[in-house]
Design a protein around this motif. Structure first.
Motif, PDB file in Angstrom:
ATOM      1  N   MET A   1      -6.594  59.322  25.491  1.00 51.49           N
ATOM      2  CA  MET A   1      -7.318  58.904  26.690  1.00 51.49           C
ATOM      3  C   MET A   1      -7.371  57.381  26.751  1.00 51.49           C
ATOM      4  SD  MET A   1     -11.236  59.849  27.872  1.00 51.49           S
ATOM      5  CE  MET A   1     -10.921  61.608  27.862  1.00 51.49           C
ATOM      6  N   SER A   2      -7.103  56.813  27.908  1.00 46.86           N
ATOM      7  CA  SER A   2      -7.085  55.365  28.070  1.00 46.86           C
ATOM      8  C   SER A   2      -8.496  54.789  27.968  1.00 46.86           C
ATOM      9  CB  SER A   2      -6.493  54.996  29.426  1.00 46.86           C
ATOM     10  OG  SER A   2      -7.355  55.410  30.475  1.00 46.86           O
ATOM     11  N   THR A   3      -8.562  53.476  27.757  1.00 46.35           N
ATOM     12  CA  THR A   3      -9.863  52.800  27.675  1.00 46.35           C
ATOM     13  C   THR A   3     -10.651  53.000  28.970  1.00 46.35           C
ATOM     14  OG1 THR A   3      -8.981  51.114  26.172  1.00 46.35           O
ATOM     15  CG2 THR A   3     -11.002  50.572  27.390  1.00 46.35           C
ATOM     16  N   ARG A   4      -9.977  52.864  30.095  1.00 46.82           N
ATOM     17  CA  ARG A   4     -10.640  53.034  31.384  1.00 46.82           C
ATOM     18  C   ARG A   4     -11.220  54.436  31.520  1.00 46.82           C
ATOM     19  NH1 ARG A   4     -10.568  50.688  36.441  1.00 46.82           N
ATOM     20  NH2 ARG A   4     -10.919  52.101  38.198  1.00 46.82           N
ATOM     21  N   ALA A   5     -10.430  55.441  31.145  1.00 42.96           N
ATOM     22  CA  ALA A   5     -10.893  56.828  31.250  1.00 42.96           C
ATOM     23  C   ALA A   5     -12.075  57.082  30.325  1.00 42.96           C
ATOM     24  CB  ALA A   5      -9.750  57.797  30.938  1.00 42.96           C
ATOM     25  N   ARG A   6     -12.047  56.513  29.101  1.00 38.43           N
ATOM     26  CA  ARG A   6     -13.155  56.692  28.154  1.00 38.43           C
ATOM     27  C   ARG A   6     -14.440  56.101  28.712  1.00 38.43           C
ATOM     28  NH1 ARG A   6     -10.041  54.535  24.054  1.00 38.43           N
ATOM     29  NH2 ARG A   6     -11.666  53.031  23.527  1.00 38.43           N
ATOM     30  N   ILE A   7     -14.322  54.929  29.322  1.00 41.95           N
ATOM     31  CA  ILE A   7     -15.509  54.278  29.892  1.00 41.95           C
ATOM     32  C   ILE A   7     -16.058  55.102  31.059  1.00 41.95           C
ATOM     33  CG2 ILE A   7     -16.346  52.241  31.116  1.00 41.95           C
ATOM     34  CD1 ILE A   7     -14.292  50.591  29.533  1.00 41.95           C
ATOM     35  N   LEU A   8     -15.174  55.602  31.911  1.00 42.70           N
ATOM     36  CA  LEU A   8     -15.608  56.403  33.058  1.00 42.70           C
ATOM     37  C   LEU A   8     -16.304  57.680  32.604  1.00 42.70           C
ATOM     38  CD1 LEU A   8     -12.526  56.030  35.439  1.00 42.70           C
ATOM     39  CD2 LEU A   8     -14.826  55.115  35.804  1.00 42.70           C
ATOM     40  N   GLU A   9     -15.735  58.356  31.632  1.00 41.78           N
ATOM     41  CA  GLU A   9     -16.320  59.599  31.124  1.00 41.78           C
ATOM     42  C   GLU A   9     -17.684  59.330  30.487  1.00 41.78           C
ATOM     43  OE1 GLU A   9     -15.393  62.621  31.453  1.00 41.78           O
ATOM     44  OE2 GLU A   9     -13.332  62.468  32.173  1.00 41.78           O
ATOM     45  N   ALA A  10     -17.771  58.259  29.707  1.00 41.03           N
ATOM     46  CA  ALA A  10     -19.027  57.925  29.044  1.00 41.03           C
ATOM     47  C   ALA A  10     -20.098  57.576  30.067  1.00 41.03           C
ATOM     48  CB  ALA A  10     -18.810  56.745  28.087  1.00 41.03           C
ATOM     49  N   ALA A  11     -19.729  56.805  31.085  1.00 39.54           N
ATOM     50  CA  ALA A  11     -20.695  56.428  32.119  1.00 39.54           C
ATOM     51  C   ALA A  11     -21.173  57.650  32.891  1.00 39.54           C
ATOM     52  CB  ALA A  11     -20.057  55.415  33.070  1.00 39.54           C
ATOM     53  N   ALA A  12     -20.261  58.556  33.212  1.00 39.77           N
ATOM     54  CA  ALA A  12     -20.633  59.763  33.958  1.00 39.77           C
ATOM     55  C   ALA A  12     -21.606  60.612  33.159  1.00 39.77           C
ATOM     56  CB  ALA A  12     -19.386  60.574  34.310  1.00 39.77           C
ATOM     57  N   GLU A  13     -21.347  60.775  31.881  1.00 39.97           N
ATOM     58  CA  GLU A  13     -22.221  61.596  31.041  1.00 39.97           C
ATOM     59  C   GLU A  13     -23.606  60.970  30.915  1.00 39.97           C
ATOM     60  OE1 GLU A  13     -21.809  64.520  29.808  1.00 39.97           O
ATOM     61  OE2 GLU A  13     -19.719  64.778  30.420  1.00 39.97           O
ATOM     62  N   LEU A  14     -23.661  59.672  30.684  1.00 40.15           N
ATOM     63  CA  LEU A  14     -24.955  58.998  30.519  1.00 40.15           C
ATOM     64  C   LEU A  14     -25.755  58.993  31.823  1.00 40.15           C
ATOM     65  CD1 LEU A  14     -23.855  55.950  28.326  1.00 40.15           C
ATOM     66  CD2 LEU A  14     -25.255  57.889  27.603  1.00 40.15           C
TER      67      LEU A  14
END
Length: 223
Positions: A1-14
């Motif tokens: 998973m790309s850095t951008r995708a990891r950040i998006l997923e983490a932000a959505a979950e939080l």
């Protein structure tokens, strides 16, 4: 998973877990395992991040809608579209909550596209003489009810049985659709079908003003 995708997923979950629909960029970085410079390089600032999360959620939703192949039965496609909408919400609750959050400013372009894709299906129902209201009204009724059901199922799931989606879907469809085999003239279907045909194939013998006026009359007859 790309850095951008990891950040998006983490932000959505939080954000989905936050009672006030807010989260710090520091928390997002920690959850994604990246430094603050990586986040700001990708999204500019916190507002840019939140907008990107919403857009990413809609893109995931639209991917399935765009790939749907129309069948010969537009009413069946309308029913399947409702079910796939709810299924997406249940499979992606974090994104869905953000996509339809009142904290999101403005209307994302992807939300407009989602509505237009629904309107195309409803237009096909109208062209088949199966719609008892105008396509615009039908699309608004379906989308608002579909969204409402999906939200309660992911936010208050313990209060609602899964079959509530099917029941609300059938109730909304009964309110906007002409039953199969029913004469359309008694249900506004004729005017709706004529309106759909006019939108699909504008008459060259009519001016733009005449076409607009005729469309308005047909909409009034339908609704």
């Amino acid at each position: 998973m790309s850095t951008r995708a990891r950040i998006l997923e983490a932000a959505a979950e939080l954000l989905a877990e936050s009672p006030i629909a807010d989260v710090s960029t520091r928390a997002v970085c920690e959850a994604a395992g990246v430094g603050a410079p990586a986040l700001y390089r990708q999204f500019g600032d916190k507002e840019g991040l939140l907008s990107a999360v919403v857009d990413h959620g809609f893109e995931k939703y639209l991917a399935g809608k765009r790939a749907a192949v129309p069948s010969e039965d537009p009413v069946r496609d309308l029913r399947n579209g409702w079910d796939s909408h709810v299924a997406f919400a249940l499979e992606n609750p974090s994104y869905y909550r953000l996509m339809y959050s009142p904290t999101v400013s403005g209307t994302p372009a992807a939300a407009v596209e989602a509505h237009q894709l629904l309107l195309r299906v409803v237009e096909r129902c109208a062209a088949a003489g199966r719609l008892s209201v105008s396509p615009e009204v039908a699309a608004q009724m379906v989308m608002s009810a579909n969204t409402g059901v999906a939200l309660v199922l992911i936010t208050r799931r313990e209060l609602y049985a899964p079959e509530v989606s099917t029941r609300v879907r059938d109730a909304i469809h009964a309110a906007i659709l002409v039953p199969g085999g029913t004469p359309v003239a008694d249900n506004g279907g004729t005017a709706s079908a004529l309106g759909a045909q006019l939108r699909r194939s504008p008459q060259e013998k009519l001016t733009a003003a005449e076409t607009g006026l005729l469309q308005e009359w047909l909409t009034r007859l339908t609704d």
